[in-house]
Enzyme design. Structure first.
Site, short mmCIF file in Angstrom:
data_model
loop_
_atom_site.label_atom_id
_atom_site.label_comp_id
_atom_site.label_asym_id
_atom_site.label_seq_id
_atom_site.Cartn_x
_atom_site.Cartn_y
_atom_site.Cartn_z
N ASP A 1 27.67 -0.59 -17.76
CA ASP A 1 28.62 0.31 -18.43
C ASP A 1 28.08 0.90 -19.72
O ASP A 1 28.83 1.10 -20.69
CB ASP A 1 29.96 -0.42 -18.71
CG ASP A 1 30.47 -1.14 -17.49
OD1 ASP A 1 30.49 -0.51 -16.42
OD2 ASP A 1 30.82 -2.33 -17.58
N LYS B 1 25.32 5.35 -18.60
CA LYS B 1 24.10 5.89 -17.98
C LYS B 1 24.37 7.26 -17.36
O LYS B 1 23.51 8.13 -17.33
CB LYS B 1 23.58 4.94 -16.89
CG LYS B 1 23.22 3.56 -17.40
CD LYS B 1 22.73 2.66 -16.30
CE LYS B 1 23.83 2.11 -15.41
NZ LYS B 1 24.67 1.08 -16.02
N GLY C 1 30.45 1.85 -11.16
CA GLY C 1 31.47 2.90 -11.26
C GLY C 1 30.99 3.95 -12.24
O GLY C 1 30.52 3.62 -13.32
N HIS C 2 31.04 5.20 -11.83
CA HIS C 2 30.71 6.24 -12.79
C HIS C 2 31.67 7.41 -12.63
O HIS C 2 32.09 7.74 -11.54
CB HIS C 2 29.26 6.69 -12.68
CG HIS C 2 28.68 6.61 -11.31
ND1 HIS C 2 27.98 5.50 -10.88
CD2 HIS C 2 28.71 7.46 -10.29
CE1 HIS C 2 27.62 5.70 -9.63
NE2 HIS C 2 28.04 6.88 -9.25
N GLN D 1 24.58 -1.21 -12.50
CA GLN D 1 24.78 -2.38 -13.36
C GLN D 1 23.81 -2.34 -14.55
O GLN D 1 23.24 -1.30 -14.83
CB GLN D 1 24.62 -3.71 -12.58
CG GLN D 1 25.74 -3.99 -11.59
CD GLN D 1 25.55 -3.27 -10.28
OE1 GLN D 1 24.50 -3.37 -9.66
NE2 GLN D 1 26.56 -2.58 -9.84
#
Ligand code: IMP
Length: 432
Positions: free
Chosen positions: A13, A16, A40-41, A229
Site C-alpha cells: 500500500d 505504487k 488492490g489499486h 504487496q
C-alpha cells in the site's frame, strides 16, 4: 531494452499505482508477476474510478500490452469482473491482455480453507481471505494445483476435480471439527461446469507469457513489472510468517514471469513518508496511541483503510532500518517518497534510525518476526511543518523542515529520492 520494476519497500500500500501512472507512458508492456486479488489499486479512467485487484495498473493505457504472468494466482470470476468493469467504459482488453496458461487457479475451497485456518486463534496471520495462501500451497504441493491452461481441457478438468474435491471436502470437514454447518462442502461436477464457463471467456487471453515476454525483450520493447504487496511481505525475506505467499521482491520476476533478471535494469522502490501495515505481525514503529493520537491522525488524513478488505491500516513512523533492508534486497536504484502531505501539521516528525534489541542497539533488520517483536525503535526527532505543501511543484517550494525530512530519509536509506508525492493527483508530484 530496459525492464523496470516498481516495488513497495514497506508492508504494501505504498501508492505504487501513482508511480506506475506517472511513468506508464514509457512502456510497451506492463506485467504482474506475483500475488493475486489480495492486491488492490485504484485506477481512474474516463472519469470513473475502479478498484482493480488482478489486472496490472497500467492496463488502462492505450497501446500497452498487459500481462498476468505465471507467478500470479487467479480467481477467474474476479478476473472476468475486472475485464467487464473496463469494458463498461469502452476499454476493450480483448487483444491487449495476456494471461499465463501456467498461472494457478483459485477455487472456492481455497477460500474456505483459508477462512477455517484464520478462524483458529493459533496461527492467525490476518490474511485477505482471497484464497491466496491455500492456492500457492497447492501449487507447491503439486497434487492439487490446477493451472489455467488445464481449464481448456474439459474432460481433464472434470477428472482432476473429481479427485481433488472429495479430498478437499474431507479436509474441510476435519478442520471444521465436526461443526456440520460451520464449513462449506463442494461438488466436483458443478465446480467443473462453472469453471469451464469461465474458461470459455478467459481462453482468448491465455498464452505462454514467458515466451511472449522473452520475445518482447528481444525486440527491444520496454517492460514494466508491477510488484504486488510490499517487500516486507515477501515469503522468503519478509517478516515470516506474517507475510504473503509469494515473492513480492523483484527476485520474483524471473520465476514469476520467465524473463531473466538481467533484463530488469531499473528498480524503483516506493515508500510512504510513514509506515503502514494491514494484518498481523510485528511493526516496531507502530503508533498505537489511541483515538486522539498521531497514529489515528495519520490514518484519517492518509485515508489508511485497506483497498481489498476495508480494514483500518496500522500506522506508524518511518522506519529507516526496515527500508534499508528492503532497499538492499530489492536492488532499488532510487526511492519515491509518497504521501508526504499527510504529515503536515505535526509538531515533530520521527524517523526510526535503529532498534533496541534486549538493550543492544542495532541498525540491522532482523527478518525473524519473533525477534522483531522484541525490537524497540530508536527515534531521531525532526521539526515538523505546518505549511500546506499540496501545491508544491519543486523541492524549493517545500518548507525547509520538509526538505530536511526528505534529505534525512535519503541519507539513512542510502538512495536518492527521485519523486516526492504531495497529494493523490498526478499533478501533485515533485520530480527531484
Ligand atoms: P494474504 O496475501 O491474503 O495471504 O495475506 C497475508 C498478509 O499480507 C496479510 O497481513 C495481508 O493483510 C497482507 N497483504 C496481502 N496483500 C496485501 C496488499 O496488497 N497490501 C498490503 N497488505 C497485503
Amino acid at each position: 531494452m530496459a525492464g523496470t520494476c516498481v516495488v513497495g519497500l514497506q508492508w504494501g500500500d505504498e501508492a505504487k499505482g501513482k508511480i506506475v501512472d506517472l511513468i506508464g507512458d514509457e512502456f510497451d508492456y506492463v506485467v504482474r508477476y506475483n500475488g493475486g486479488a489480495n492486491a488492490g489499486h485504484t485506477v481512474v479512467t474516463n472519469g470513473r474510478t475502479f478498484k482493480l485487484s488482478l489486472l496490472p495498473t497500467g492496463v488502462i493505457r492505450p497501446n500497452v500490452t498487459s500481462v498476468i504472468a505465471n507467478g500470479v494466482v487467479i480467481y477467474p470470476p474476479r478476473l472476468l469482473e475486472e475485464i467487464d468493469q473496463l469494458a463498461s467504459v469502452g476499454l476493450d482488453v480483448t487483444r491487449s491482455l495476456f494471461v499465463s496458461d501456467h498461472a494457478h487457479v483459485i477455487f472456492p475451497y481455497h477460500m474456505e480453507e483459508e477462512r477455517l485456518a484464520e478462524s483458529e486463534t493459533d496461527g492467525k496471520i490476518g490474511t485477505t481471505g482471497r484464497g491466496i495462501g491455500p492456492c500457492y500451497q497447492d501449487k507447491v504441493g503439486r497434487r492439487f494445483g490446477i493451472r489455467l491452461g488445464e481449464l481448456l481441457r474439459p474432460d481433464h478438468l472434470r477428472e482432476r476435480l473429481s479427485r481433488i474435491v472429495p479430498f478437499k471436502n474431507r479436509l474441510l470437514a476435519a478442520v471444521g471439527n465436526g461443526h456440520a454447518d460451520s464449513f462449506r462442502r463442494f461438488d466436483a461436477g458443478s465446480l467443473a461446469e462453472e469453471y469451464l464457463k469461465y474458461a470459455e471467456r478467459i481462453a482468448p487471453h491465455l498464452t505462454d507469457t514467458a515466451r511472449l515476454l522473452q520475445e518482447a525483450a528481444k525486440a527491444g520493447k520496454r517492460i514494466l513489472f508491477e510488484a504486488a504487496q510490499g517487500s516486507l511481505l515477501d515469503v522468503d525475506h519478509g517478516t515470516y510468517p506474517y507475510v504473503t505467499s509469494s515473492n513480492s521482491l523483484p527476485s520474483g520476476i524471473w520465476s514469476g514471469s520467465g524473463l531473466p533478471a538481467k533484463h530488469v535494469t531499473r528498480i524503483i522502490g516506493v515508500v510512504k513518508a510513514y509506515t503502514t501495515r494491514v494484518g498481523r505481525g510485528p511493526f516496531p514503529t507502530e503508533l498505537d496511541d489511541g483515538p486522539d493520537g498521531i497514529g489515528e491522525r495519520i490514518r484519517r488524513t492518509g485515508r489508511e483503510y485497506g483497498t481489498v478488505t476495508g480494514r483500518p491500516r496500522r500506522c506508524g513512523w518511518f522506519d529507516s532500518v526496515a527500508v534499508r533492508y528492503t532497499a538492499a534486497l530489492s536492488g532499488a536504484d532510487e526511492i519515491t517518497l509518497m504521501l508526504l502531505d499527510v504529515l503536515t501539521g505535526l509538531p515533530e516528525v520521527r524517523i526510526c534510525v535503529a532498534y533496541d534489541l534486549d538493550g543492544q542497539h542495532t541498525t540491522h533488520f532482523p527478518s525473524d518476526a519473533y525477534q522483531l517483536e522484541h525490537c524497540k525503535p530508536v527515534y531521531e526527532s525532526l521539526p515538523g511543518w505546518t505549511e500546506d505543501i499540496t501545491a508544491a511543484q519543486k523541492l524549493t517550494d517545500l518548507p525547509s523542515a520538509a526538505r530536511r525530512y526528505i534529505d534525512r530519509i535519503a541519507e539513512l536509506v542510502g538512495l536518492p529520492v527521485s519523486v516526492v508525492s504531495v497529494g493523490p493527483d498526478r499533478t501533485q508530484t515533485i520530480r527531484c
